[in-house]
Design a protein around this motif. Structure first.
Motif: not given
Length: 399
Positions: A82-84, A94-96, A139-144
Motif C-alpha cells: 500500500x502506498x501513501x 512518499x512511502x510504500x 506495481x501490480x502488487x500495490x493494492x491501493x
C-alpha cells in the motif's frame, strides 16, 4: 495477492480476519474463533482459503509448558502493498508499506510546488510514477495508494475542492488513470491523525483529537476508534471557526478565524509586524535585507531561543489552548495530539497549550485527557496515507 471477490459471502469474514491480525499480530485458530464467535472448523476453513490466496501464513508455534503447541497464524506481509503520498507546502513525501505495516520504501521532501493547475497535477503524477518505479515490488502488487491533499476533500466521492478540482470526474479516478494504481484521496490532517493512531502509541485509545498546527490549522478526529468524516467528508475545519473580533482576513475569506491568531501564518504575520516596528531578533537582519522570512526561519530561531520568537510561539499556544478547551468539553477525548510544523518547537508550544486547556475546560472533563506532541513527527502524514490506503482497500471488499 489474488483479490477476494467484492460482495462475496466470504468478503466480510475475510475482512474481519485481516483486521484481527492487523490489530493483534499473530494468533491461534482457537483464539481467533473465540474473538469471531465462530466454530474452530469454520475458522480453519476460512484460514485455509486465505492461505491458498497467499494472505495468511503460519508464523510458528505457540510456546506452552506442556501438551501440543498450536500453530500461530498471521498475515503474509508480502501478500500485497500500500502506498501513501503526503503533499506539503513545497515538498512531497512518499512511502510504500507491506501488508503488516513495515516500510518497504520511503522518500522524503521531494521538491514539489502545489498549485491548483493542470501542470502541477501532471507533475505530481510524474513524481509518483518515478517513485513507484524505484519500489522493489511490481506495481501490480500495490493494492491501493492514498494521496493526502490539504483543504476540503471528500474521500467518499474522490473529489478535492481546494486543489485539482476536476469537475468532469473525481480526482481519485484521474490519478488512478494517470498512475496505473488504484488511488484514493483524503485530507492531510485526517491522514496524520490516522497515522498517529495506527502507527504511533495510541492504538488502545478510542477517542483521539489530532491538531495539525502548520501554516494553517487542521483537526483530525478518531471517534470510537474510527476516522470521523462528517456528512460530506469536510469535518475538522477547526481553524475556520470565527472566534476573534479582528480585521484579519483568513485564507477562507472570512475575518476572525482561529487561524488568524493561532497558526503558522499568524506567527509569521505577527513577527513581521514586530520587526517592522523595530523589535530585535536574530532573524531581523535577514528580514530587513530580504523583506521576508520563512516559517522555517522562525522555527529555527525558536530552536536558538530567540526571545521574540519564543514570546510569539507562546502567544500562539495560549490562543490555541483556549479554543482546544472547547473541543475537550465537547468530545471528552482520551488524548489530544499536537502535530504539524509548529510542533517542532516542542514544549515552547505545548506548555502554553496545556495551561490554557486546563484553565478553560471543565475540570471533570479534562482531568483524564492526555495532551502530547506527535510521536511520528513529519512521518505522520505519509504513514497515515499508507494505512488509509490499506483500510480503504479492505473496506471496498464489502461493496
Amino acid at each position: 495477492m489474488t483479490r477476494i471477490e467484492k460482495g462475496s459471502k466470504n468478503a466480510l469474514m475475510a475482512k474481519r480476519i485481516i483486521f484481527h491480525y492487523l490489530n493483534n499480530g499473530h494468533d491461534t485458530i482457537a483464539n481467533l474463533a473465540k474473538k469471531l464467535n465462530l466454530s474452530v472448523p469454520t475458522v480453519n476453513k476460512f484460514l485455509e482459503e486465505m492461505a491458498a490466496l497467499d494472505i495468511i501464513k503460519v508464523k510458528g508455534k505457540l510456546e506452552m509448558s506442556g501438551g501440543r503447541h498450536p500453530a500461530l497464524y498471521g498475515l503474509n506481509p508480502k501478500a500485497c502493498y500500500f502506498g501513501g503520498v503526503d503533499i506539503k507546502n513545497n515538498t512531497v513525501s512518499m512511502a510504500v508499506l507491506d501488508l503488516c505495516g513495515s516500510v518497504v520504501t520511503k522518500s522524503d521532501n521531494i521538491p514539489f510546488k502545489e498549485e491548483d493547475t493542470p501542470e502541477s497535477l501532471d507533475r505530481l503524477c510524474e513524481l509518483i510514477s518515478d517513485f513507484l518505479s524505484t519500489v522493489p515490488v511490481p506495481r501490480s502488487a500495490i493494492m491501493s495508494l492514498n494521496v493526502n491533499i490539504s483543504g476540503r476533500v471528500n474521500p467518499r466521492t474522490g473529489y478535492s475542492y481546494s486543489y485539482f478540482n476536476t469537475k468532469e470526474q473525481p480526482l481519485s479516478d484521474v490519478l488512478t488513470n494517470k498512475i496505473g494504481v488504484q488511488v484514493c484521496i483524503d485530507n492531510d490532517t485526517r491522514a496524520m491523525a490516522y497515522g498517529e493512531y495506527v502507527c504511533g502509541s495510541h492504538r488502545e485509545e478510542r477517542n483521539v483529537l489530532f491538531v495539525n498546527v502548520s501554516w494553517g490549522i487542521g483537526l483530525g478526529m478518531i471517534l470510537d476508534g474510527k476516522i470521523f468524516y462528517g456528512n460530506s467528508g469536510f469535518a475538522g475545519e477547526f481553524g475556520h471557526m470565527v472566534t476573534y473580533d479582528n480585521e484579519v482576513i483568513c485564507r477562507c475569506g472570512k475575518k476572525g478565524c482561529i487561524e488568524t491568531e493561532a497558526s503558522g501564518c499568524a506567527l509569521h504575520r505577527k513577527l513581521c509586524q514586530r520587526l517592522d516596528a523595530g523589535a530585535n531578533s536574530i532573524i531581523a537582519e535577514k528580514y530587513r535585507a530580504q523583506g521576508n522570512v520563512t516559517l522555517d526561519d522562525i522555527l529555527d530561531a525558536v530552536a536558538h531561543e530567540d526571545l521574540l520568537c519564543l514570546e510569539l510561539i507562546e502567544e500562539v499556544g495560549q490562543h490555541l489552548g483556549r479554543w482546544l478547551a472547547g473541543m475537550i468539553n465537547i468530545f471528552n477525548p482520551d488524548t489530544v495530539i499536537i502535530g504539524g510544523m509548529l510542533a517542532a518547537t516542542g514544549d515552547y508550544l505545548l506548555q502554553p497549550i496545556r495551561v490554557a486547556m486546563r484553565r478553560y475546560s471543565i475540570n471533570l472533563v479534562n482531568k483524564e485527557t492526555k495532551i502530547c506532541l506527535s510521536q511520528l513527527g513529519s512521518d505522520a502524514g505519509v504513514l497515515g496515507a499508507c494505512v488509509i490506503a490499506r483500510s480503504r482497500a479492505f473496506e471496498d471488499m464489502l461493496q
